[in-house]
Design an enzyme around this catalytic site. Structure first.
Site, PDB file in Angstrom:
ATOM      1  N   HIS A 153       1.273  -4.710  14.226  1.00 24.96           N
ATOM      2  CA  HIS A 153       1.779  -3.691  13.315  1.00 24.96           C
ATOM      3  C   HIS A 153       3.064  -4.235  12.692  1.00 24.96           C
ATOM      4  O   HIS A 153       4.160  -4.039  13.209  1.00 24.96           O
ATOM      5  CB  HIS A 153       2.059  -2.396  14.081  1.00 24.96           C
ATOM      6  CG  HIS A 153       2.284  -1.218  13.200  1.00 24.96           C
ATOM      7  ND1 HIS A 153       2.913  -0.076  13.628  1.00 24.96           N
ATOM      8  CD2 HIS A 153       1.954  -0.990  11.905  1.00 24.96           C
ATOM      9  CE1 HIS A 153       2.977   0.808  12.639  1.00 24.96           C
ATOM     10  NE2 HIS A 153       2.405   0.268  11.587  1.00 24.96           N
ATOM     11  N   ARG A 201       0.117  12.501  10.898  1.00 20.35           N
ATOM     12  CA  ARG A 201      -0.896  12.284  11.925  1.00 20.35           C
ATOM     13  C   ARG A 201      -0.828  13.372  13.000  1.00 20.35           C
ATOM     14  O   ARG A 201       0.192  14.003  13.203  1.00 20.35           O
ATOM     15  CB  ARG A 201      -0.689  10.910  12.589  1.00 20.35           C
ATOM     16  CG  ARG A 201      -0.989   9.733  11.699  1.00 20.35           C
ATOM     17  CD  ARG A 201      -0.876   8.412  12.468  1.00 20.35           C
ATOM     18  NE  ARG A 201       0.452   8.214  13.043  1.00 20.35           N
ATOM     19  CZ  ARG A 201       0.767   8.399  14.317  1.00 20.35           C
ATOM     20  NH1 ARG A 201      -0.159   8.776  15.185  1.00 20.35           N
ATOM     21  NH2 ARG A 201       1.995   8.188  14.741  1.00 20.35           N
ATOM     22  N   LYS A 212      11.947  -2.288   7.297  1.00 20.71           N
ATOM     23  CA  LYS A 212      10.848  -3.266   7.275  1.00 20.71           C
ATOM     24  C   LYS A 212      10.324  -3.495   5.863  1.00 20.71           C
ATOM     25  O   LYS A 212      10.162  -4.642   5.428  1.00 20.71           O
ATOM     26  CB  LYS A 212       9.725  -2.790   8.204  1.00 20.71           C
ATOM     27  CG  LYS A 212       8.509  -3.703   8.249  1.00 20.71           C
ATOM     28  CD  LYS A 212       7.635  -3.377   9.452  1.00 20.71           C
ATOM     29  CE  LYS A 212       7.041  -1.995   9.391  1.00 20.71           C
ATOM     30  NZ  LYS A 212       5.837  -1.918   8.542  1.00 20.71           N
ATOM     31  N   THR A 213      10.044  -2.418   5.153  1.00 19.40           N
ATOM     32  CA  THR A 213       9.506  -2.550   3.797  1.00 19.40           C
ATOM     33  C   THR A 213      10.523  -3.201   2.863  1.00 19.40           C
ATOM     34  O   THR A 213      10.201  -4.107   2.089  1.00 19.40           O
ATOM     35  CB  THR A 213       9.106  -1.169   3.247  1.00 19.40           C
ATOM     36  OG1 THR A 213       8.116  -0.603   4.101  1.00 19.40           O
ATOM     37  CG2 THR A 213       8.545  -1.286   1.847  1.00 19.40           C
ATOM     38  N   ASP A 270       1.795  -3.919   6.405  1.00 21.14           N
ATOM     39  CA  ASP A 270       1.720  -3.036   7.571  1.00 21.14           C
ATOM     40  C   ASP A 270       0.878  -3.542   8.747  1.00 21.14           C
ATOM     41  O   ASP A 270       1.263  -3.353   9.892  1.00 21.14           O
ATOM     42  CB  ASP A 270       1.173  -1.674   7.126  1.00 21.14           C
ATOM     43  CG  ASP A 270       1.444  -0.574   8.133  1.00 21.14           C
ATOM     44  OD1 ASP A 270       2.579  -0.514   8.647  1.00 21.14           O
ATOM     45  OD2 ASP A 270       0.544   0.223   8.404  1.00 21.14           O
ATOM     46  N   LYS A 298      -5.280   4.660  10.017  1.00 26.56           N
ATOM     47  CA  LYS A 298      -4.855   4.323  11.371  1.00 26.56           C
ATOM     48  C   LYS A 298      -6.036   4.219  12.335  1.00 26.56           C
ATOM     49  O   LYS A 298      -5.954   3.516  13.346  1.00 26.56           O
ATOM     50  CB  LYS A 298      -3.836   5.348  11.869  1.00 26.56           C
ATOM     51  CG  LYS A 298      -2.490   5.239  11.157  1.00 26.56           C
ATOM     52  CD  LYS A 298      -1.927   3.816  11.201  1.00 26.56           C
ATOM     53  CE  LYS A 298      -0.549   3.729  10.573  1.00 26.56           C
ATOM     54  NZ  LYS A 298      -0.033   2.335  10.525  1.00 26.56           N
ATOM     55  N   ARG A 355       3.650  10.203   0.565  1.00 27.72           N
ATOM     56  CA  ARG A 355       3.044   8.868   0.633  1.00 27.72           C
ATOM     57  C   ARG A 355       2.403   8.468  -0.687  1.00 27.72           C
ATOM     58  O   ARG A 355       1.962   9.309  -1.469  1.00 27.72           O
ATOM     59  CB  ARG A 355       1.964   8.839   1.715  1.00 27.72           C
ATOM     60  CG  ARG A 355       2.488   9.026   3.133  1.00 27.72           C
ATOM     61  CD  ARG A 355       2.947   7.720   3.717  1.00 27.72           C
ATOM     62  NE  ARG A 355       3.434   7.849   5.087  1.00 27.72           N
ATOM     63  CZ  ARG A 355       3.659   6.818   5.886  1.00 27.72           C
ATOM     64  NH1 ARG A 355       3.439   5.590   5.455  1.00 27.72           N
ATOM     65  NH2 ARG A 355       4.112   7.008   7.091  1.00 27.72           N
ATOM     66  N   SER A 368       9.855   3.126  11.700  1.00 27.22           N
ATOM     67  CA  SER A 368      10.310   3.814  10.499  1.00 27.22           C
ATOM     68  C   SER A 368      11.831   3.876  10.448  1.00 27.22           C
ATOM     69  O   SER A 368      12.484   4.187  11.450  1.00 27.22           O
ATOM     70  CB  SER A 368       9.729   5.234  10.473  1.00 27.22           C
ATOM     71  OG  SER A 368      10.174   5.934   9.347  1.00 27.22           O
TER      72      SER A 368
END
Length: 528
Positions: free
Chosen positions: A217, A56, A239-240, A254, A198, A319, A235
């Site tokens: 989020h 980003r 979390k994942t 997400d 996003k 990604r 990050s």
């Protein structure tokens, strides 16, 4: 209507006659290959490269300063204003640019799995692979829904068009501009597809609170008894990994909304990091990367077309984008009841936060606003020691409104639904990064499991003397010594020094917030 619809207040309009509307996945894959936008990998996924920008561009993101929204926006380094005239001029240039293209690609879909709160969105793309990406990331309409689809927001993505900062008032050649009044997003000068994803989230973070829906989020899953859990974390916090539980079904990975009816996924797909991905570590993600998926900046063997997920030559931010139904263990549609448990994840490289602690409502609001984790030495140029980093509400780059708006909604929801909230440190224990050791994933899984199953609801706790957190004295399967961080350090004086250092960083970060209820600071923050 299955057509191109852009705000009729703006001129010119798209007149390009060769617009491909709502192409199927196979048709889009064919277009990607025919236009040499990407290649096919051994699993059938499309691999594309994003060129100069592999992530980003936060300094190139703007919100149009308009009468209807300017008093609501939290203006600052994240939400930068741009004038209506500058937006209109760029809009005209982008439309003229797209009208000269040989082909354009249009997708009509939705954001929000709950039909009471979903937003019809139209995306117009210069690239076929971008259209495939957004096809997989948004919620795909049925044939019947497509017949009555009327877009309320339009995203126009023209990566080949570059702004002239001296003329257009931008920071660089790249721009991501949201007009809440015209209901248009303009994206140019960057091929990074994540800007579209996003932008949708930023739109929903503006619109949903206006409808009494808490936008979040986070990832979410549901147990066999229907109990819903939310996982917030930046990050590197796990979390994942922790939300992908084979005994629980995934709601989404997400972005979610929490309405008066319950939790719903905002998206229809996943956008997973895949650096060092393996079937052993992340079997669900690994197996989801098949025909119709999109790989960004992943190195692929020229002959075998096998993806090399360990290769970060182009970027560490590789990604994979795929539809959520590429994962078998999901809730479909992605809607569930009210959460019973919330997990805040942090990777504390200072080694002083407890591996798990129970939070009061005020502590939950405090740590939600803080959004703390650590950057590690070596992860970014110039970082030689662990560095505290704070991302408001675990998603500050995508929050148009005042942070307290979201925190107040969290506090209200916790109180109304009697939600248990836990802070889980997946970072270091026994010392700082480089001296201590990373918390064992097996222990973290047991702690999270105990929290989700309600085993910690009434367990005996001890109050941390510096952060005021309530530490469970016993967690099934986890050594008691591990639970109290001060007891894992060889030098307790060194522990206290480092803990006070981190507590001071929390306080310093909180000075930036305006109109904060004093009770959140007094009851929620460090006590020493």
């Amino acid at each position: 209507m299955n057509q191109v619809e852009i705000s009729n207040e703006l001129k010119p309009q798209l007149t390009n006659e060769n617009m491909h509307i709502q192409l199927s996945v196979p048709q889009l894959v064919e277009k990607v290959l025919a236009r040499n936008e990407g290649i096919l990998t051994s699993t059938g996924a499309v691999k594309a490269e994003t060129g100069k920008y592999t992530g980003r561009s936060p300094k190139d993101k703007y919100i149009v300063e308009e009468a209807s929204s300017k008093d609501k926006i939290d203006w600052g380094n994240v939400n930068r204003p741009i004038s209506e005239d500058a937006f209109a001029n760029l809009y005209e240039k982008v439309i003229n640019y797209l009208n000269e293209k040989d082909e354009l690609f249009v997708f009509n879909g939705y954001a929000g799995a709950d039909q009471d709160y979903r937003l019809p969105i139209q995306v117009i793309n210069e690239y076929a692979w971008h259209n495939l990406f957004i096809h997989q990331l948004l919620i795909r309409p049925t044939a019947q829904e497509l017949g009555s689809h009327h877009s309320e927001f339009t995203i126009i993505c023209a990566p080949g068009f570059k702004a002239d900062p001296a003329v257009d008032g931008t920071n660089s050649e790249t721009f991501i501009i949201i007009s809440f009044e015209k209901k248009i997003v303009l994206i140019g000068g960057t091929e990074y597809a994540g800007e579209m994803k996003k932008s949708v989230f930023s739109i929903m973070n503006y619109l949903l609170p206006e409808r009494d829906v808490f936008s979040m989020h986070c990832s979410a899953n549901v147990g066999q008894e229907g109990d819903v859990a939310l996982f917030f974390g930046l990050s590197g916090t796990g979390k994942t990994t922790l939300s992908a539980d084979p005994s629980r079904r995934l709601i989404g990975d997400d972005e979610h909304g929490w309405s008066p009816s319950g939790v719903f996924n905002i998206e229809g797909g996943c956008y997973a990091k895949c650096i060092n991905l393996s079937r052993e570590k992340e079997p669900q993600i690994f197996d989801a990367i098949r025909f119709g998926s999109v790989l960004e900046n992943v190195m692929v063997d020229e002959k075998t077309r096998i993806a090399d997920y360990d290769n970060g030559f182009l970027t560490e931010n590789t990604r994979a984008a795929y539809p959520i139904d590429a994962i078998s263990n999901i809730v479909n549609p992605s809607v569930a009841g009210h959460p019973t448990t919330i997990i805040f994840l942090t990777a504390d490289a200072f080694g002083v936060l407890p591996p798990i602690s129970k939070l009061t409502k005020e502590q939950a609001m405090y740590h939600f606003l803080s959004g703390y984790t650590s950057k590690l030495a070596g992860t970014e140029r110039g970082i030689t020691a662990p560095e505290a980093t704070f991302s408001t509400c675990f998603g500050s780059p995508f929050l148009p409104l005042q942070p307290t708006r979201y925190a107040d909604m969290l506090g209200k929801s916790i109180e109304e639904h009697n939600v248990q909230v836990y802070l889980v440190n997946t970072g270091w224990t026994g010392g700082v990064y480089g001296t201590g050791s990373r918390m064992k994933l097996s222990y973290t899984r047991l702690m999270v499991q105990a929290a989700l199953e309600g085993e910690l609801n009434n367990v005996e706790t001890i109050k941390d003397s510096i952060f005021g957190l309530h530490i469970p004295l016993h967690v099934p399967g986890v050594p008691d010594l591990v639970l109290q961080p001060n007891k894992t350090w060889a030098d307790e004086e060194a522990y206290n020094k480092k803990a006070h250092e981190l507590a001071a960083k929390f306080r310093e970060n909180f000075l930036s917030f305006k109109n904060i209820d004093p009770s959140i600071v007094i009851k929620g923050g460090p006590i020493a």
